[in-house]
Scaffold this active site. Structure first.
Site, short mmCIF file in Angstrom:
data_model
loop_
_atom_site.label_atom_id
_atom_site.label_comp_id
_atom_site.label_asym_id
_atom_site.label_seq_id
_atom_site.Cartn_x
_atom_site.Cartn_y
_atom_site.Cartn_z
CG ASN A 9 118.75 15.43 58.59
OD1 ASN A 9 119.55 13.66 59.26
ND2 ASN A 9 119.69 16.20 58.25
CE LYS A 11 118.89 18.87 60.69
NZ LYS A 11 118.45 19.65 60.29
CG HIS A 93 123.26 18.77 56.97
ND1 HIS A 93 123.52 19.89 57.99
CD2 HIS A 93 121.55 18.19 57.00
CE1 HIS A 93 121.62 19.51 58.01
NE2 HIS A 93 120.84 19.24 57.55
CD GLU A 95 122.26 20.47 61.31
OE1 GLU A 95 121.81 18.92 61.52
OE2 GLU A 95 121.21 20.90 61.15
CD GLU A 164 118.97 20.39 54.36
OE1 GLU A 164 117.98 19.80 54.94
OE2 GLU A 164 120.33 20.45 54.96
N GLY A 170 115.85 24.46 60.71
CA GLY A 170 115.52 24.44 62.17
C GLY A 170 115.51 25.90 63.00
CB SER A 208 111.92 25.64 58.18
OG SER A 208 113.10 26.22 58.88
N GLY A 229 113.43 17.74 58.45
CA GLY A 229 114.89 17.99 59.63
C GLY A 229 113.48 17.13 60.57
P1 13P Z 1 114.60 21.51 59.82
O1 13P Z 1 113.97 21.14 58.42
O2 13P Z 1 114.32 21.49 60.71
O3 13P Z 1 114.73 23.12 59.29
O4 13P Z 1 115.98 20.85 58.88
C1 13P Z 1 115.97 20.76 58.08
C2 13P Z 1 117.13 19.69 57.82
O5 13P Z 1 118.53 20.26 57.41
C3 13P Z 1 117.38 18.61 56.88
O6 13P Z 1 118.81 18.16 57.12
#
Ligand code: 13P
Length: 246
Positions: A9, A11, A93, A95, A164, A170, A208, A229
């Site tokens: 992803n 983002k 997601h 976010e 997640e 993150g 992560s 991510g």
């Molecule tokens: P990270 O791998 O940066 O923690 O992000 C995970 C994520 O939100 C994937 O959709």
């Protein structure tokens, strides 16, 4: 036996030059026996589709509209994603749930819209740190998944689910393989009650995931791959995670 799936992803990262370099490096790093996909920002879908022609890596988007078409300025329909060759679309997601106030029902409607056009929704669920600390993890993820089951009914078997935990995204705080497996098992059970296909469905872990913790996570019985991510933006790291899923 479920085939492992690793999805990057991106983002809201990237530009044309960086994307070309990343996709080129991924091409060199393959092939993998796991299924691999990248979910890229809308403006780069066409170019990424071209770059991935003849490659193993599949194309995905990061969101779609719940509407079919019409006067919805700024929205992108699942028909458009299908038209561009997307095999996957991330919906729900954390976010988007947090910053765009997406409800469980809206997420379910987006998943339905995606399936209607042959795009597999990767439906994300997960609890915040406060919810985990309050002992609400199961309640939250089950509520989020229930809305999707209720809306998709017999089509629920067609989705990919992603757990997640919001506190792991993150932050560098990965759920331990045991913590993740425990939630995946709860989700699998909920799917089993809704669909005969539950045992063939893939439940990804995200939050992560790195090259050095991926193998342990993917070794868990109900973890069928990852939604990646930050580490998906570095070809060597993403390739190592894809290898860990083999
Ligand atoms: P990270 O791998 O940066 O923690 O992000 C995970 C994520 O939100 C994937 O959709």
């Amino acid at each position: 036996m479920r085939k492992k799936l690793v999805v990057g992803n991106w983002k809201m990262h990237g530009n044309r030059a960086a994307n070309a370099a990343l996709l080129g490096a991924l091409k060199e790093a393959g092939p993998w026996t796991a299924e691999v996909a990248v979910c890229v920002p809308f403006p780069y879908l066409t170019e990424t589709a071209l770059a991935l022609t003849g490659q193993q890596v599949l194309l995905g988007a990061q969101d779609c509209s719940s509407h079919e078409q019409g006067a919805y300025t700024g929205e992108v329909s699942s028909a458009m994603l299908s038209d561009l060759g997307c095999r996957f679309v991330i919906v729900g997601h954390s976010e988007r749930r947090a910053y765009h106030h997406e409800s469980d029902q809206l997420v379910a409607d987006k998943a339905k819209a995606a399936l209607a056009h042959g795009v597999t929704p990767i439906v994300c669920v997960g609890e915040t740190l406060a919810e985990r600390e309050a002992g609400q993890t199961e309640v939250v993820v089950k509520r989020q998944l229930a809305a999707v089951i209720h809306t998709l009914t017999h089509c629920i078997g067609e989705i990919v689910l992603a757990y997640e935990p919001v506190w792991a995204i993150g932050t560098g705080l990965t759920a331990t393989p045991e913590q993740a497996q425990a939630v995946h098992a709860v989700l699998r059970k909920q799917l089993q009650a809704a669909s005969q296909k539950a045992d063939a469905m893939r439940i990804l872990y995200g939050g992560s995931v790195k090259a050095d913790n991926a193998a342990q996570l993917f070794a868990q019985p109900d973890i069928d791959g990852g939604l990646i991510g930050g580490a998906s933006l570095k070809a060597a790291d993403f390739a190592a995670i894809c290898r860990a899923a083999m």
